[in-house]
Scaffold this motif. Structure first.
Motif, PDB file in Angstrom:
ATOM      1  N   SER A   1       7.815 -34.349  37.731  1.00 25.78           N
ATOM      2  CA  SER A   1       6.362 -34.455  37.864  1.00 25.78           C
ATOM      3  C   SER A   1       5.625 -33.748  36.725  1.00 25.78           C
ATOM      4  O   SER A   1       4.417 -33.938  36.545  1.00 25.78           O
ATOM      5  N   ASP A   2       6.351 -32.944  35.935  1.00 27.82           N
ATOM      6  CA  ASP A   2       5.734 -32.235  34.814  1.00 27.82           C
ATOM      7  C   ASP A   2       5.625 -33.092  33.551  1.00 27.82           C
ATOM      8  O   ASP A   2       4.872 -32.738  32.636  1.00 27.82           O
ATOM      9  N   TYR A   3       6.379 -34.189  33.470  1.00 32.13           N
ATOM     10  CA  TYR A   3       6.473 -34.933  32.224  1.00 32.13           C
ATOM     11  C   TYR A   3       5.107 -35.405  31.720  1.00 32.13           C
ATOM     12  O   TYR A   3       4.704 -35.102  30.584  1.00 32.13           O
ATOM     13  N   ALA A   4       4.410 -36.187  32.523  1.00 34.20           N
ATOM     14  CA  ALA A   4       3.131 -36.749  32.087  1.00 34.20           C
ATOM     15  C   ALA A   4       2.092 -35.669  31.797  1.00 34.20           C
ATOM     16  O   ALA A   4       1.430 -35.710  30.743  1.00 34.20           O
ATOM     17  N   PRO A   5       1.902 -34.681  32.678  1.00 36.12           N
ATOM     18  CA  PRO A   5       0.943 -33.618  32.378  1.00 36.12           C
ATOM     19  C   PRO A   5       1.287 -32.829  31.118  1.00 36.12           C
ATOM     20  O   PRO A   5       0.395 -32.440  30.356  1.00 36.12           O
ATOM     21  N   ASN A   6       2.571 -32.586  30.896  1.00 33.44           N
ATOM     22  CA  ASN A   6       2.970 -31.845  29.699  1.00 33.44           C
ATOM     23  C   ASN A   6       2.661 -32.621  28.426  1.00 33.44           C
ATOM     24  O   ASN A   6       2.184 -32.055  27.437  1.00 33.44           O
ATOM     25  N   ILE A   7       2.948 -33.912  28.438  1.00 37.55           N
ATOM     26  CA  ILE A   7       2.613 -34.733  27.267  1.00 37.55           C
ATOM     27  C   ILE A   7       1.111 -34.766  27.058  1.00 37.55           C
ATOM     28  O   ILE A   7       0.616 -34.641  25.922  1.00 37.55           O
ATOM     29  N   ALA A   8       0.356 -34.909  28.143  1.00 42.26           N
ATOM     30  CA  ALA A   8      -1.109 -34.942  28.046  1.00 42.26           C
ATOM     31  C   ALA A   8      -1.652 -33.639  27.464  1.00 42.26           C
ATOM     32  O   ALA A   8      -2.600 -33.647  26.661  1.00 42.26           O
ATOM     33  N   SER A   9      -1.038 -32.520  27.830  1.00 41.85           N
ATOM     34  CA  SER A   9      -1.500 -31.230  27.307  1.00 41.85           C
ATOM     35  C   SER A   9      -1.283 -31.132  25.803  1.00 41.85           C
ATOM     36  O   SER A   9      -2.101 -30.551  25.084  1.00 41.85           O
ATOM     37  N   LEU A  10      -0.192 -31.723  25.316  1.00 36.19           N
ATOM     38  CA  LEU A  10       0.076 -31.702  23.877  1.00 36.19           C
ATOM     39  C   LEU A  10      -0.900 -32.601  23.124  1.00 36.19           C
ATOM     40  O   LEU A  10      -1.332 -32.273  22.009  1.00 36.19           O
TER      41      LEU A  10
ATOM     42  N   VAL B   1       7.743 -35.030  20.313  1.00 40.23           N
ATOM     43  CA  VAL B   1       9.128 -35.338  20.667  1.00 40.23           C
ATOM     44  C   VAL B   1       9.272 -35.217  22.176  1.00 40.23           C
ATOM     45  O   VAL B   1       8.937 -34.178  22.757  1.00 40.23           O
ATOM     46  N   THR B   2       9.746 -36.274  22.817  1.00 42.34           N
ATOM     47  CA  THR B   2       9.972 -36.227  24.260  1.00 42.34           C
ATOM     48  C   THR B   2      11.474 -36.291  24.510  1.00 42.34           C
ATOM     49  O   THR B   2      12.150 -37.216  24.078  1.00 42.34           O
TER      50      THR B   2
ATOM     51  N   ALA C   1       6.560 -41.894  30.980  1.00 40.16           N
ATOM     52  CA  ALA C   1       5.417 -41.058  30.610  1.00 40.16           C
ATOM     53  C   ALA C   1       5.137 -41.160  29.118  1.00 40.16           C
ATOM     54  O   ALA C   1       3.968 -41.139  28.684  1.00 40.16           O
ATOM     55  N   THR C   2       6.194 -41.274  28.318  1.00 43.82           N
ATOM     56  CA  THR C   2       6.023 -41.405  26.869  1.00 43.82           C
ATOM     57  C   THR C   2       5.347 -42.722  26.521  1.00 43.82           C
ATOM     58  O   THR C   2       4.418 -42.760  25.693  1.00 43.82           O
TER      59      THR C   2
END
Length: 356
Positions: free
Chosen positions: A84-93, A102-103, A111-112
């Motif tokens: 569940s962290d994938y999409a929020p983490n990418i959005a934060s970057l 880099v994912t 999410a990527t």
């Protein structure tokens, strides 16, 4: 004939270049580096397991930090605890102004792809997945079944119980690719030598086997390893970042001598705490390849053509036997050299539905 041990040492030292199936980015020159403006910001999102896993995520971070140091820029890394962290983490970057992201891992693909579609001006490097079709996404993958095949053959030659084992963190192609290669290598030894070595934990024909369900539960890996070892296995290959620690603990507590096989990098070097039980590793050059793609992005040469590591280009390799060198048959290395040549020439093929 060129020896695998020598090739492994050279590749892990970073002296072999990875060549992609498509046109690979060239090493950055001084002019390329100069082209990287002060606002170029490479970033990375981990999969589960964290950046201190001494394996997959850590190697990805090394690639990003190497590129940042070469380019003279900063970098940002964010760690995923759950899916569940994938999409929020990418959005934060994205919000922090990252120009190349880099994912890390197949599970981040959805999410990527969503983030790449919404942010066409950002370059995305998708590690362990090549299914996304977008101008700003580059899949970086390795055919680890090739190195796994060599290790499977070596394990079948080494075992004294006639049983070797493997299991994974999750049943996804980047994981089962290792396991398929290992099992097919065992099969090849049986065919060539008339042996009957069994693989416990994975059936490459049915694609059924054992998995912990994630890449972070060390205790689950220990319990799973104990169950496999109790079946008489004396070589075991846990595929899934830090879950190898569970296997190592199970081996330490076992009354029988068991050899451990690492993945992603030469684990004898990466985690010397277990140097006495590391048989070899199914390795790949993740830091170098990721760093090269980031530097190409900085130079304006980013391409969405996939980047595939193989035995032929040094992208994947079998690590040295290290402390087990004196314990394997003196003829084994020559046989492995011949098998590697056969794989590169296409004379030996590896049956796996997970091939990149």
């Amino acid at each position: 004939m060129r020896r695998l041990a020598a090739a492994s040492a050279l590749a892990l030292a970073g002296t072999l270049a990875l060549v992609s199936c498509a046109s690979a980015p060239s090493d950055a020159t001084s002019s390329d580096t100069a082209a990287a403006t002060s606002d170029f910001l490479p970033c990375i999102v981990s999969d589960q397991g964290g950046f201190d896993d001494q394996s997959f995520n850590q190697l990805g971070l090394e690639g990003v930090t190497d590129a940042a140091e070469t380019l003279g820029t900063e970098h940002i890394d964010v760690q995923s605890e759950t899916e569940s962290d994938y999409a929020p983490n990418i959005a934060s970057l994205v919000e922090q102004g990252c120009t190349t992201i880099v994912t890390m891992g197949y599970l981040l693909a959805a999410a990527t792809e969503e983030a790449a579609t919404a942010n066409p001006d950002i370059d995305f490097i998708m590690v362990d997945d090549n299914t996304i079709t977008a101008d700003n996404v580059k899949g970086v993958v390795w055919d680890t079944s090739q190195a796994g095949f060599l290790v499977g053959y070596a394990a079948a030659d080494y075992t004294t119980t006639g049983k070797v084992g493997t299991y994974g963190g999750a049943q996804i192609p980047p994981v089962t690719l290792y396991m398929d290669g290992f099992a097919r290598g065992v099969d090849y030894h049986n065919e060539q030598k008339g042996t009957d070595v069994q693989v416990v934990g994975w059936n490459p024909d049915t694609q059924e086997g054992q998995f912990t369900g994630n890449f972070s539960d060390i205790n689950a890996a220990k319990v799973l390893s104990q169950g496999i070892l109790e079946q008489g296995v004396d070589v075991i290959v846990p595929v899934g970042g830090p879950i190898y620690q569970g296997a190592a603990q199970a081996i330490r507590e076992s009354a029988n001598p068991v050899a451990l096989v690492g993945v992603d990098t030469d684990m004898y070097v990466s985690d010397p705490d277990y140097d006495d039980i590391w048989f070899t590793s199914i390795a790949r050059d993740m830091p170098k390849s990721i760093s090269e793609v980031i530097q190409a992005s900085a130079a304006g040469d980013f391409s969405n053509e996939e980047y595939v590591g193989t035995l032929d280009n040094g992208g994947v390799l079998m690590s040295p036997f290290h402390d087990f060198e004196s314990k394997v048959a003196p003829t084994l290395q020559g046989e492995l050299d011949d098998i590697q040549a056969g794989i590169i020439a296409g004379d030996i093929t590896i049956d796996t539905p997970s091939a990149p």
